[in-house]
Design an enzyme around this catalytic site. Structure first.
Site, PDB file in Angstrom:
ATOM      1  N   HIS A 258       0.848  -1.193   0.000  1.00  0.00           N
ATOM      2  CA  HIS A 258       0.000   0.000   0.000  1.00  0.00           C
ATOM      3  C   HIS A 258       0.881   1.239   0.000  1.00  0.00           C
ATOM      4  O   HIS A 258       1.832   1.323   0.780  1.00  0.00           O
ATOM      5  CB  HIS A 258      -0.905   0.029   1.235  1.00  0.00           C
ATOM      6  CG  HIS A 258      -2.028  -0.956   1.188  1.00  0.00           C
ATOM      7  ND1 HIS A 258      -2.377  -1.746   2.267  1.00  0.00           N
ATOM      8  CD2 HIS A 258      -2.892  -1.287   0.192  1.00  0.00           C
ATOM      9  CE1 HIS A 258      -3.410  -2.506   1.941  1.00  0.00           C
ATOM     10  NE2 HIS A 258      -3.732  -2.257   0.689  1.00  0.00           N
TER      11      HIS A 258
ATOM     12  N   TYR B 170       4.283   0.362   4.426  1.00  0.00           N
ATOM     13  CA  TYR B 170       4.980  -0.794   5.026  1.00  0.00           C
ATOM     14  C   TYR B 170       4.116  -2.045   5.052  1.00  0.00           C
ATOM     15  O   TYR B 170       4.138  -2.803   6.005  1.00  0.00           O
ATOM     16  CB  TYR B 170       5.471  -0.455   6.435  1.00  0.00           C
ATOM     17  CG  TYR B 170       6.190   0.866   6.537  1.00  0.00           C
ATOM     18  CD1 TYR B 170       7.485   1.012   6.053  1.00  0.00           C
ATOM     19  CD2 TYR B 170       5.580   1.985   7.104  1.00  0.00           C
ATOM     20  CE1 TYR B 170       8.143   2.225   6.132  1.00  0.00           C
ATOM     21  CE2 TYR B 170       6.231   3.205   7.185  1.00  0.00           C
ATOM     22  CZ  TYR B 170       7.520   3.321   6.691  1.00  0.00           C
ATOM     23  OH  TYR B 170       8.170   4.524   6.759  1.00  0.00           O
ATOM     24  N   HIS B 171       3.350  -2.266   3.980  1.00  0.00           N
ATOM     25  CA  HIS B 171       2.440  -3.410   3.911  1.00  0.00           C
ATOM     26  C   HIS B 171       2.905  -4.414   2.857  1.00  0.00           C
ATOM     27  O   HIS B 171       2.116  -4.921   2.075  1.00  0.00           O
ATOM     28  CB  HIS B 171       1.015  -2.957   3.607  1.00  0.00           C
ATOM     29  CG  HIS B 171       0.407  -2.128   4.676  1.00  0.00           C
ATOM     30  ND1 HIS B 171      -0.763  -1.397   4.496  1.00  0.00           N
ATOM     31  CD2 HIS B 171       0.803  -1.880   5.946  1.00  0.00           C
ATOM     32  CE1 HIS B 171      -1.049  -0.753   5.614  1.00  0.00           C
ATOM     33  NE2 HIS B 171      -0.111  -1.032   6.512  1.00  0.00           N
ATOM     34  N   MET B 172       4.213  -4.692   2.820  1.00  0.00           N
ATOM     35  CA  MET B 172       4.724  -5.642   1.824  1.00  0.00           C
ATOM     36  C   MET B 172       4.062  -7.006   2.012  1.00  0.00           C
ATOM     37  O   MET B 172       3.941  -7.492   3.132  1.00  0.00           O
ATOM     38  CB  MET B 172       6.239  -5.794   1.958  1.00  0.00           C
ATOM     39  CG  MET B 172       7.021  -4.516   1.705  1.00  0.00           C
ATOM     40  SD  MET B 172       7.023  -3.464   3.176  1.00  0.00           S
ATOM     41  CE  MET B 172       7.856  -2.009   2.540  1.00  0.00           C
TER      42      MET B 172
END
Length: 529
Positions: free
Chosen positions: A228, A429-431
């Site tokens: 995201h 930081y939504h890898m």
């Protein structure tokens, strides 16, 4: 951004990234999980994963806890509203209503609308996954946590394609540990595919390129990378001293209030107070499947005078100084439009067979033109949000300094926004997605619906990397759900039949002899005491 690269932060600590995230508890949309099921993953529809959301939840908001279908109390992960709100918090919800949206429970029956954020907090302090799940069982005789250890590969029986254990480095020495049943990777969307490839499981071409013997050619490892992203710099100035400014609120009185009464400004999560799930013109207005999330903050990029937020976002000094130095430490609020379902896909590749060298990370943000359009419409909606009467009563006005490299374009036009979002668009930081869950017939699937690695015996992946499509919202809560369901899948295979009779019951006795590797248990640099 510095070095013209994005800053990707990972949690190499007990509790993983839940130790350094913003603690937002957002489950995602019902249709996300129904889509997982439709893509060939039985057991992952919304109705089937909802019990696992409830299983871990200890909901402390009494108005939400009454909804027994959607929420639960008594779980290990405490969820609460933030104890401290500025006057902007309520106004954020009123502004959402002005724009035609309902006030909703975004983790309930309807996602589209506005609400106060729910947080993974316990009495105003962070409730990390380590604090919630690991600390209560730290004295179990069959649990060993190796601090300051770095896993380097899965030990494989290449002939039979079976995982035997893991190799790790600790205090400069190499160690091996073996499992009698199976190995579980939970190192996250970067760490898990990295370990798979280091172990000879991944795309043949990349493995041979760096000199790793191929145990199993699995092209999907490291592919399907999703994240995201949100547009930064949408700052609105206000005339009243009501926002979160670091040098005003971080003081001795705030510290005493935080320690004694468990509330006050130090319980604020960087000013995040409310959330809005909205539809752009690219979303189906009749569906409850919004495509933009507003993260609404009583602070913004310049609220700490360029001390920490600038560093976290990786901004160059000259960019920050030009855009924000004149409003350092002034009262502002921020709107961060986050794109919920990006179509761009990145990938991860090995740069070396040395396990201590990071893999190569290619995010490929905004390579799909539809992503640019969705973010542009999200920005335009954010500007409209600042023009509502609810925000104007504080004297809200957009800090409309033109972004460098876009000054040649007329401000507020579509062409200008298309340029601007490529200057200051940041990761949330939504890898995820790099060990995709799917059927064996899917050439890029890595694990099956029970999270077992295709073509390899005795090896599972249980973390954010298994998501076939990223969920519509911040992913901490869905990853915890994946952990809960993954634990049941392990017990389903190894525990005697009838050991537990109903879904959702938490057993006292864990499965023995299962080796788990994750960022919170093995790739550890500091401990959560």
């Amino acid at each position: 951004m510095k070095e013209n690269r994005c800053c990707w932060t990972r949690g190499k600590v007990l509790g993983g990234s839940s130790v350094l995230n913003t603690m937002l508890y957002v489950r995602g949309n019902k249709r996300d999980f129904d889509l997982w099921h439709a893509l060939g993953n039985p057991g992952w529809s919304y109705e089937e994963v909802l019990p696992y959301f409830r299983k871990s939840e200890d909901q402390r908001n009494p108005y939400l806890a009454r909804n027994k279908r959607q929420h639960a109390t008594g779980g290990l992960m405490q969820v609460q509203d933030v104890p401290y709100l500025t006057p902007l918090g309520v106004s954020f919800l009123q502004a959402g209503e002005e724009m035609g949206y309902d006030i909703v429970d975004v983790n309930g029956e309807q996602q589209t609308g506005f609400a106060f954020f729910q947080f993974t907090m316990r009495r105003g302090t962070r409730c990390s996954s380590s604090k919630a799940f690991l600390r209560p069982v730290r004295n179990r005789k069959n649990l060993h946590v190796a601090l300051f250890a770095h896993v380097t590969r899965v030990i494989m029986d290449a002939e039979n394609k079976r995982a035997l254990g893991v190799e790790f480095i600790r205090d400069g020495k190499k160690h091996e540990v073996y499992a009698t049943r199976e190995v579980i990777l939970s190192a996250g969307a970067i760490g898990s595919p990295h370990l798979l490839m280091l172990s000879g499981i991944g795309p043949r071409e990349n493995l041979e390129q760096v000199g790793i013997p191929v145990v199993h050619d699995l092209p999907g490892v490291g592919q399907n990378l999703q994240d995201h992203i949100a547009v930064g710099g949408l700052v609105f100035r206000v005339d009243q001293p009501i926002s979160v400014i670091m040098n005003r609120l971080v003081n001795l009185n705030s510290a005493i209030r935080y320690a004694v009464t468990e509330d006050g400004p130090l319980t604020s999560s960087i000013g995040l107070e409310a959330v809005g799930f909205i539809n752009t013109k690219y979303a189906n207005q009749t569906d409850d499947w919004p495509d933009i999330e507003f993260m609404l903050t009583s602070a913004s990029t310049p609220s700490d005078g360029g001390d920490q937020i600038k560093k976290a976002h990786g901004l160059k000094d000259e960019f920050y100084d030009y855009m924000f130095s004149e409003i350092n430490n002034q009262d502002v609020f921020g709107v961060f439009p986050m794109m919920l379902r990006p179509k761009s896909r990145g990938f991860i590749r090995l740069q070396s067979k040395n396990p201590l060298r990071y893999p190569l990370l290619y995010h490929n943000y905004l390579t799909h033109p539809d992503d640019v359009g969705v973010l542009r419409e999200g920005v335009k909606a954010a500007i409209a949000f600042g023009e509502t009467q609810a925000m104007k009563r504080f004297g809200a006005r957009f800090h409309s300094k033109q972004v460098p490299n876009c000054k040649h374009l007329p401000e507020f036009t579509d062409e200008y926004w298309d340029c601007a979002i490529r200057q200051y668009t940041m990761t949330i930081y939504h890898m995820s997605g790099t060990a995709k869950m799917g059927q064996r017939s899917d050439p890029y699937a890595v694990v099956d619906h029970k999270l077992r690695v295709h073509g390899v015996k005795g090896l599972r992946v249980i973390d954010a990397s298994i998501m076939p499509r990223i969920t519509s919202g911040n992913i901490n809560a869905p990853v915890i759900m994946i952990g809960e369901k993954g634990a049941d899948l392990v017990k389903e295979l190894w525990l005697p039949k009838g050991y537990y009779s109903r879904r959702g019951k938490r057993e006292r006795d864990p499965v023995e002899n299962v080796t788990s590797t994750d960022a919170s248990l093995t790739n550890v640099t500091s401990s959560d005491s």
